[in-house]
Scaffold this motif. Sequence first.
Motif, PDB file in Angstrom:
ATOM      1  N   SER A 191      38.677  44.270  29.448  1.00  0.00           N
ATOM      2  CA  SER A 191      38.057  45.471  30.018  1.00  0.00           C
ATOM      3  C   SER A 191      36.548  45.338  30.150  1.00  0.00           C
ATOM      4  N   GLY A 192      35.964  44.362  29.479  1.00  0.00           N
ATOM      5  CA  GLY A 192      34.515  44.201  29.505  1.00  0.00           C
ATOM      6  C   GLY A 192      33.773  45.225  28.697  1.00  0.00           C
ATOM      7  N   ALA A 193      34.481  45.961  27.832  1.00  0.00           N
ATOM      8  CA  ALA A 193      33.865  47.074  27.106  1.00  0.00           C
ATOM      9  C   ALA A 193      33.837  46.806  25.616  1.00  0.00           C
ATOM     10  N   VAL A 194      33.404  45.627  25.241  1.00  0.00           N
ATOM     11  CA  VAL A 194      33.264  45.342  23.816  1.00  0.00           C
ATOM     12  C   VAL A 194      32.197  46.251  23.246  1.00  0.00           C
ATOM     13  N   ALA A 195      32.563  47.026  22.229  1.00  0.00           N
ATOM     14  CA  ALA A 195      31.657  48.074  21.742  1.00  0.00           C
ATOM     15  C   ALA A 195      31.186  47.812  20.326  1.00  0.00           C
ATOM     16  N   ASP A 196      31.066  46.536  19.956  1.00  0.00           N
ATOM     17  CA  ASP A 196      30.669  46.258  18.580  1.00  0.00           C
ATOM     18  C   ASP A 196      29.294  45.610  18.502  1.00  0.00           C
ATOM     19  N   GLY A 197      28.505  45.726  19.567  1.00  0.00           N
ATOM     20  CA  GLY A 197      27.144  45.218  19.513  1.00  0.00           C
ATOM     21  C   GLY A 197      26.999  43.759  19.855  1.00  0.00           C
ATOM     22  N   THR A 198      28.065  43.105  20.317  1.00  0.00           N
ATOM     23  CA  THR A 198      27.942  41.701  20.681  1.00  0.00           C
ATOM     24  C   THR A 198      27.126  41.569  21.950  1.00  0.00           C
ATOM     25  N   THR A 199      26.562  40.393  22.170  1.00  0.00           N
ATOM     26  CA  THR A 199      25.759  40.135  23.361  1.00  0.00           C
ATOM     27  C   THR A 199      26.573  39.338  24.360  1.00  0.00           C
ATOM     28  N   SER A 200      26.043  39.189  25.559  1.00  0.00           N
ATOM     29  CA  SER A 200      26.746  38.442  26.599  1.00  0.00           C
ATOM     30  C   SER A 200      26.989  37.003  26.193  1.00  0.00           C
ATOM     31  N   ALA A 201      26.201  36.489  25.271  1.00  0.00           N
ATOM     32  CA  ALA A 201      26.374  35.111  24.820  1.00  0.00           C
ATOM     33  C   ALA A 201      27.600  34.937  23.936  1.00  0.00           C
ATOM     34  N   ASP A 241      37.042  32.033  30.611  1.00  0.00           N
ATOM     35  CA  ASP A 241      35.580  32.052  30.656  1.00  0.00           C
ATOM     36  C   ASP A 241      34.986  31.541  29.343  1.00  0.00           C
ATOM     37  N   ALA A 242      35.552  32.006  28.226  1.00  0.00           N
ATOM     38  CA  ALA A 242      35.026  31.580  26.927  1.00  0.00           C
ATOM     39  C   ALA A 242      35.159  30.077  26.748  1.00  0.00           C
ATOM     40  N   LEU A 243      36.315  29.535  27.099  1.00  0.00           N
ATOM     41  CA  LEU A 243      36.536  28.107  26.893  1.00  0.00           C
ATOM     42  C   LEU A 243      35.666  27.255  27.810  1.00  0.00           C
ATOM     43  N   SER A 244      35.330  27.779  28.970  1.00  0.00           N
ATOM     44  CA  SER A 244      34.515  27.001  29.902  1.00  0.00           C
ATOM     45  C   SER A 244      33.032  27.063  29.564  1.00  0.00           C
ATOM     46  N   GLN A 245      32.604  28.053  28.771  1.00  0.00           N
ATOM     47  CA  GLN A 245      31.179  28.246  28.530  1.00  0.00           C
ATOM     48  C   GLN A 245      30.733  27.940  27.101  1.00  0.00           C
ATOM     49  N   VAL A 246      31.690  27.791  26.175  1.00  0.00           N
ATOM     50  CA  VAL A 246      31.319  27.603  24.776  1.00  0.00           C
ATOM     51  C   VAL A 246      31.767  26.216  24.300  1.00  0.00           C
ATOM     52  N   GLN A 247      30.875  25.513  23.637  1.00  0.00           N
ATOM     53  CA  GLN A 247      31.223  24.262  22.969  1.00  0.00           C
ATOM     54  C   GLN A 247      31.695  24.618  21.560  1.00  0.00           C
ATOM     55  N   LEU A 248      32.997  24.656  21.374  1.00  0.00           N
ATOM     56  CA  LEU A 248      33.550  25.134  20.107  1.00  0.00           C
ATOM     57  C   LEU A 248      33.388  24.106  19.010  1.00  0.00           C
ATOM     58  N   GLN A 249      33.314  24.616  17.782  1.00  0.00           N
ATOM     59  CA  GLN A 249      33.199  23.747  16.616  1.00  0.00           C
ATOM     60  C   GLN A 249      34.074  24.294  15.497  1.00  0.00           C
ATOM     61  N   GLY A 255      23.754  22.952   7.769  1.00  0.00           N
ATOM     62  CA  GLY A 255      23.347  24.265   8.209  1.00  0.00           C
ATOM     63  C   GLY A 255      24.253  24.887   9.247  1.00  0.00           C
ATOM     64  N   ALA A 256      25.241  24.100   9.782  1.00  0.00           N
ATOM     65  CA  ALA A 256      26.149  24.664  10.777  1.00  0.00           C
ATOM     66  C   ALA A 256      27.031  25.715  10.141  1.00  0.00           C
ATOM     67  N   SER A 257      27.331  26.788  10.893  1.00  0.00           N
ATOM     68  CA  SER A 257      28.182  27.842  10.364  1.00  0.00           C
ATOM     69  C   SER A 257      29.152  28.285  11.440  1.00  0.00           C
ATOM     70  N   ALA A 258      30.272  28.860  10.999  1.00  0.00           N
ATOM     71  CA  ALA A 258      31.276  29.347  11.939  1.00  0.00           C
ATOM     72  C   ALA A 258      30.728  30.530  12.733  1.00  0.00           C
ATOM     73  N   ARG A 259      31.219  30.648  13.967  1.00  0.00           N
ATOM     74  CA  ARG A 259      30.748  31.710  14.851  1.00  0.00           C
ATOM     75  C   ARG A 259      31.929  32.544  15.331  1.00  0.00           C
ATOM     76  N   GLU A 260      31.648  33.738  15.836  1.00  0.00           N
ATOM     77  CA  GLU A 260      32.670  34.599  16.419  1.00  0.00           C
ATOM     78  C   GLU A 260      32.353  34.835  17.887  1.00  0.00           C
ATOM     79  N   PHE A 261      33.393  34.726  18.712  1.00  0.00           N
ATOM     80  CA  PHE A 261      33.278  35.024  20.133  1.00  0.00           C
ATOM     81  C   PHE A 261      34.340  36.054  20.496  1.00  0.00           C
ATOM     82  N   HIS A 262      33.980  37.013  21.341  1.00  0.00           N
ATOM     83  CA  HIS A 262      34.854  38.123  21.676  1.00  0.00           C
ATOM     84  C   HIS A 262      35.330  38.000  23.113  1.00  0.00           C
ATOM     85  N   VAL A 263      36.627  38.243  23.297  1.00  0.00           N
ATOM     86  CA  VAL A 263      37.213  38.242  24.638  1.00  0.00           C
ATOM     87  C   VAL A 263      37.808  39.623  24.867  1.00  0.00           C
ATOM     88  N   ASP A 264      37.340  40.304  25.925  1.00  0.00           N
ATOM     89  CA  ASP A 264      37.792  41.665  26.203  1.00  0.00           C
ATOM     90  C   ASP A 264      38.031  41.810  27.705  1.00  0.00           C
TER      91      ASP A 264
END
Length: 454
Positions: free
Chosen positions: A36-46, A54-62, A25-34
């Motif tokens: 400017s902090g102005a990601v405008a595609d509906g992504t959440t803080s998670a 910041d992304a590498l320190s907070q996400v357990q990548l797979q 059931g595991a699936s690939a995920r997308e994480f956004h790095v911006d």
Amino acid sequence: MRRSFPFLLATALVLLALSFGGSAGASAREFHVDPSGAVADGTTSATSFRSLEDALSQVQLQSGDRLLLHSGSYGELQIQGQHVDGPVFLQPAPGAEVVADTLRISDSSGWRLTGLLIEPQQPLEVPRDGPDVGPPGFPTTLVVIERDARDIVLEGLSIRSAPSIEGWGEAEWLDRAHNGIAVEGANVRLLENSITNVRHGITASGTGVRVEGNTIDRFSEDGIRALGNDGVYRGNTIKNCYRPYYHHDDGFQSWSRGPDGRAGTGVVRNVEITGNRIINFEDPDQPFRCQLQGIGLFDGMFENWTIANNLLVVDSWHGITVMGARNVKVVNNTLLDAVPGPLGPPWITIVSHKNGTPGFGNTVANNLAPSFNETGFDPELFILDPAATHFTHNLRFEAADRMFRDADRGDFRLRNDSAAIDAGTAEHAPDIDLMGQRRPVGTAPDIGAFEFIE
């Protein structure tokens, strides 16, 4: 207890999923790095971050995850301590313009980086210790994959010291030109990258490095340096060498290193150099035009190498020179003299190691060149042992216009009346030519890198 077929099938599917490095059931995920902090595609803080750190320190990548970089300048981009089963992708977000001053990967594995621009946006501060130590103006290396990194892919990156070298003189080449890529880690793949306006293009000292389809354009020292075992260098273009200051310039160079690191005291094994183009210059009026050497393996020993289907247009005696060879094959290469005169014509030769150690089991076959140095050069230092190297079915030519369709305009395919057609031996010929054409087309393989096609 009897198990039903559906139960057994479900169990098999779970085990199959686990065998590929993930859970059911595991699936690939997308994480956004911006930045400017102005990601405008509906992504959440998670799933969105202000920096890659910041992304590498907070996400357990797979495996299969994608880190999408939004437009901005990322400074010194680093991936450190990130081992994943892979691949994990790092790439620009759709339509994004991403630039970083440098890229360094250490203590990491399983990464695939695509589509990034690596170009210093300001003068780089050179470290006071480590491999890049030097005074102000000393070059650094724009992309470094360190020894403790492995299983990394760099694909479609643009790597350059500056967007243009227009107006550069000696001072600018010394102060602004940096080295392109240095690979010390194992099992690294460099695919279809563009490396421009640099000193050295690619230096690969790791084991199992594959360098395929890259372009190195406008360089002032060496195109590629291959120093590790089990390397593959295929389908690369190395062109337009500049010499604003004295340097020993090679399209492709290698040397061995012993345990103490001294050149010429070890063995480099199992390397393939096939289907590459090494072109001294495209514009005859190019400023600071160098006298480029072709493939120079100057400090052996070199063992189990294949040098095949390469085109070399250079301005030196050293078209293909191997000093200290065991079971080295030099087959179906085409060499031309870029500038007729005292520094040529380019030859193909295999001689003893500089220390006099002889080789054995070498073959030079089906090559098309202005010279074949079958007796060695500077005989007091470099000795050719006839028993060590077998020369066969090679063709020496003097007039390029009688051999090629239009060498002056860069068309090095054979004329329809060329003496090289059907003149090779099938015993040593590769199955395809430089263009990927199956060989032979006629009754026997053609001599040189190009198989003639009507």
